[in-house]
Write a protein that holds these residues in place. Sequence first.
Motif, mmCIF file in Angstrom:
data_model
loop_
_atom_site.group_PDB
_atom_site.id
_atom_site.type_symbol
_atom_site.label_atom_id
_atom_site.label_comp_id
_atom_site.label_asym_id
_atom_site.label_seq_id
_atom_site.Cartn_x
_atom_site.Cartn_y
_atom_site.Cartn_z
ATOM 1 N N TRP A 40 34.746 48.804 44.872
ATOM 2 C CA TRP A 40 34.018 48.343 43.677
ATOM 3 C C TRP A 40 32.775 47.535 44.014
ATOM 4 O O TRP A 40 31.851 47.425 43.195
ATOM 5 C CB TRP A 40 34.929 47.450 42.807
ATOM 6 C CG TRP A 40 35.485 46.258 43.577
ATOM 7 C CD1 TRP A 40 36.625 46.207 44.267
ATOM 8 C CD2 TRP A 40 34.842 44.993 43.722
ATOM 9 N NE1 TRP A 40 36.792 45.002 44.865
ATOM 10 C CE2 TRP A 40 35.695 44.213 44.522
ATOM 11 C CE3 TRP A 40 33.620 44.448 43.227
ATOM 12 C CZ2 TRP A 40 35.383 42.899 44.859
ATOM 13 C CZ3 TRP A 40 33.326 43.132 43.550
ATOM 14 C CH2 TRP A 40 34.214 42.368 44.379
ATOM 15 N N TRP A 41 32.678 46.965 45.234
ATOM 16 C CA TRP A 41 31.570 46.054 45.503
ATOM 17 C C TRP A 41 30.209 46.747 45.550
ATOM 18 O O TRP A 41 29.185 46.146 45.186
ATOM 19 C CB TRP A 41 31.814 45.243 46.801
ATOM 20 C CG TRP A 41 31.985 46.082 48.043
ATOM 21 C CD1 TRP A 41 33.103 46.553 48.573
ATOM 22 C CD2 TRP A 41 30.912 46.521 48.887
ATOM 23 N NE1 TRP A 41 32.879 47.278 49.706
ATOM 24 C CE2 TRP A 41 31.502 47.253 49.931
ATOM 25 C CE3 TRP A 41 29.498 46.353 48.868
ATOM 26 C CZ2 TRP A 41 30.745 47.841 50.941
ATOM 27 C CZ3 TRP A 41 28.768 46.939 49.891
ATOM 28 C CH2 TRP A 41 29.402 47.681 50.912
ATOM 29 N N PRO A 42 30.058 48.027 45.926
ATOM 30 C CA PRO A 42 28.706 48.612 45.860
ATOM 31 C C PRO A 42 28.190 48.695 44.423
ATOM 32 O O PRO A 42 26.993 48.506 44.166
ATOM 33 C CB PRO A 42 28.900 49.997 46.481
ATOM 34 C CG PRO A 42 30.087 49.874 47.369
ATOM 35 C CD PRO A 42 30.990 48.956 46.618
ATOM 36 N N TRP A 43 29.079 48.986 43.502
ATOM 37 C CA TRP A 43 28.665 49.040 42.099
ATOM 38 C C TRP A 43 28.225 47.668 41.587
ATOM 39 O O TRP A 43 27.227 47.546 40.847
ATOM 40 C CB TRP A 43 29.821 49.575 41.218
ATOM 41 C CG TRP A 43 30.200 50.995 41.552
ATOM 42 C CD1 TRP A 43 31.195 51.436 42.332
ATOM 43 C CD2 TRP A 43 29.506 52.134 41.091
ATOM 44 N NE1 TRP A 43 31.208 52.800 42.418
ATOM 45 C CE2 TRP A 43 30.169 53.278 41.645
ATOM 46 C CE3 TRP A 43 28.368 52.351 40.268
ATOM 47 C CZ2 TRP A 43 29.745 54.566 41.385
ATOM 48 C CZ3 TRP A 43 27.982 53.653 40.017
ATOM 49 C CH2 TRP A 43 28.668 54.759 40.588
ATOM 50 N N ALA A 44 28.946 46.635 41.962
ATOM 51 C CA ALA A 44 28.559 45.271 41.524
ATOM 52 C C ALA A 44 27.204 44.858 42.106
ATOM 53 O O ALA A 44 26.349 44.250 41.418
ATOM 54 C CB ALA A 44 29.638 44.271 41.947
ATOM 55 N N LEU A 45 27.000 45.214 43.376
ATOM 56 C CA LEU A 45 25.713 44.873 44.001
ATOM 57 C C LEU A 45 24.570 45.628 43.325
ATOM 58 O O LEU A 45 23.477 45.067 43.065
ATOM 59 C CB LEU A 45 25.782 45.199 45.494
ATOM 60 C CG LEU A 45 24.508 44.932 46.301
ATOM 61 C CD1 LEU A 45 24.120 43.441 46.213
ATOM 62 C CD2 LEU A 45 24.675 45.349 47.762
ATOM 63 N N GLY A 46 24.783 46.884 42.994
ATOM 64 C CA GLY A 46 23.728 47.657 42.332
ATOM 65 C C GLY A 46 23.416 47.106 40.944
ATOM 66 O O GLY A 46 22.238 47.054 40.520
ATOM 67 N N ALA A 47 24.463 46.708 40.220
ATOM 68 C CA ALA A 47 24.234 46.128 38.888
ATOM 69 C C ALA A 47 23.467 44.819 38.975
ATOM 70 O O ALA A 47 22.574 44.534 38.152
ATOM 71 C CB ALA A 47 25.592 45.921 38.187
ATOM 72 N N ALA A 48 23.788 44.004 39.989
ATOM 73 C CA ALA A 48 23.086 42.728 40.149
ATOM 74 C C ALA A 48 21.609 42.948 40.478
ATOM 75 O O ALA A 48 20.702 42.263 39.942
ATOM 76 C CB ALA A 48 23.757 41.902 41.255
ATOM 77 N N LEU A 49 21.309 43.916 41.342
ATOM 78 C CA LEU A 49 19.918 44.208 41.685
ATOM 79 C C LEU A 49 19.148 44.742 40.469
ATOM 80 O O LEU A 49 17.963 44.417 40.239
ATOM 81 C CB LEU A 49 19.855 45.206 42.841
ATOM 82 C CG LEU A 49 20.378 44.701 44.204
ATOM 83 C CD1 LEU A 49 20.360 45.831 45.225
ATOM 84 C CD2 LEU A 49 19.510 43.526 44.690
ATOM 85 N N LEU A 50 19.822 45.568 39.670
ATOM 86 C CA LEU A 50 19.176 46.113 38.482
ATOM 87 C C LEU A 50 18.837 45.013 37.465
ATOM 88 O O LEU A 50 17.739 44.969 36.874
ATOM 89 C CB LEU A 50 20.087 47.174 37.844
ATOM 90 C CG LEU A 50 19.537 47.859 36.597
ATOM 91 C CD1 LEU A 50 18.228 48.572 36.926
ATOM 92 C CD2 LEU A 50 20.556 48.847 36.030
ATOM 93 N N LEU A 51 19.796 44.057 37.296
ATOM 94 C CA LEU A 51 19.545 42.935 36.375
ATOM 95 C C LEU A 51 18.411 42.034 36.877
ATOM 96 O O LEU A 51 17.574 41.541 36.099
ATOM 97 C CB LEU A 51 20.830 42.122 36.197
ATOM 98 C CG LEU A 51 21.969 42.823 35.420
ATOM 99 C CD1 LEU A 51 23.213 41.950 35.386
ATOM 100 C CD2 LEU A 51 21.489 43.128 34.001
ATOM 101 N N ALA A 52 18.385 41.837 38.203
ATOM 102 C CA ALA A 52 17.308 40.984 38.771
ATOM 103 C C ALA A 52 15.956 41.654 38.589
ATOM 104 O O ALA A 52 14.944 40.999 38.248
ATOM 105 C CB ALA A 52 17.598 40.734 40.257
ATOM 106 N N ALA A 53 15.894 42.993 38.786
ATOM 107 C CA ALA A 53 14.615 43.687 38.601
ATOM 108 C C ALA A 53 14.185 43.650 37.140
ATOM 109 O O ALA A 53 12.991 43.480 36.805
ATOM 110 C CB ALA A 53 14.762 45.126 39.089
ATOM 111 N N LEU A 54 15.136 43.801 36.230
ATOM 112 C CA LEU A 54 14.815 43.755 34.799
ATOM 113 C C LEU A 54 14.322 42.365 34.386
ATOM 114 O O LEU A 54 13.324 42.216 33.617
ATOM 115 C CB LEU A 54 16.058 44.143 33.982
ATOM 116 C CG LEU A 54 15.866 44.208 32.473
ATOM 117 C CD1 LEU A 54 14.764 45.186 32.115
ATOM 118 C CD2 LEU A 54 17.171 44.572 31.771
ATOM 119 N N ALA A 55 14.979 41.338 34.921
ATOM 120 C CA ALA A 55 14.540 39.973 34.599
ATOM 121 C C ALA A 55 13.152 39.698 35.151
ATOM 122 O O ALA A 55 12.290 39.063 34.498
ATOM 123 C CB ALA A 55 15.550 38.959 35.169
ATOM 124 N N GLY A 56 12.866 40.185 36.348
ATOM 125 C CA GLY A 56 11.535 39.980 36.924
ATOM 126 C C GLY A 56 10.471 40.708 36.115
ATOM 127 O O GLY A 56 9.345 40.186 35.916
#
Length: 212
Positions: free
Chosen positions: A186-202
């Motif tokens: 499950w951890w690759p999916w969590a890491l991808g979601a976190a990166l996507l949220l960080a890019a959206l926030a930026g």
Amino acid sequence: MGGRVARFVPGWWAVAVLMAGVLLIPAAPAAAHNSLTGSDPANGARLADPPTRIRLSFLARLDPGTTKITITGPDNVPASGGAPTISGSKVTVPFRAGAAGLYVVAYQVASSDGHPIKGEVRFTLTRGTPAAPPSATPTAAPSAVPGGPTAGQPTATPSGAPAPSSTVAVPGSPAADTDSDGGAPWWPWALGAALLLAALAGAIVLTRRRKV
């Protein structure tokens, strides 16, 4: 002279009769004794094919109550095939052939004066009867090793233990990275979601700064 010869003639006849009587006296007991006159097979015969019966012939008539016949083969094995049959001065015994070797026909008969007469007839079989074929022996099944599996049966797996896998896991391969429940990590999916949220926030922050 002639009268003297005539007086001596009766004396010579008396002497001749007395001598004949002396000579015939031993022959009377001999005639009272029975004896073997022939046999089939003959005494000393060598036979390749065994006879079916043994026949003995005697000088005088046989008494069934006092006549005894026995037949033995190699190692004193009885070879009589039945009771003897008596007909006058002849006796016949069924023969049961066995192994090759010497066979002895022993007889005992009685004479008219009651005196027993014993004797033997011997013959040889050059080949015996064929032996019975040996019975087939069943092949024993291989015994199972104590504690081990029997050949041809699957190995039992203890209750609650996972079945052994035929695939060898190599570290770093997908098979080695599966979790305990058999699903994907499950951890690759969590890491991808976190990166996507960080890019959206930026992206939102940069857009607001441009508007100001």
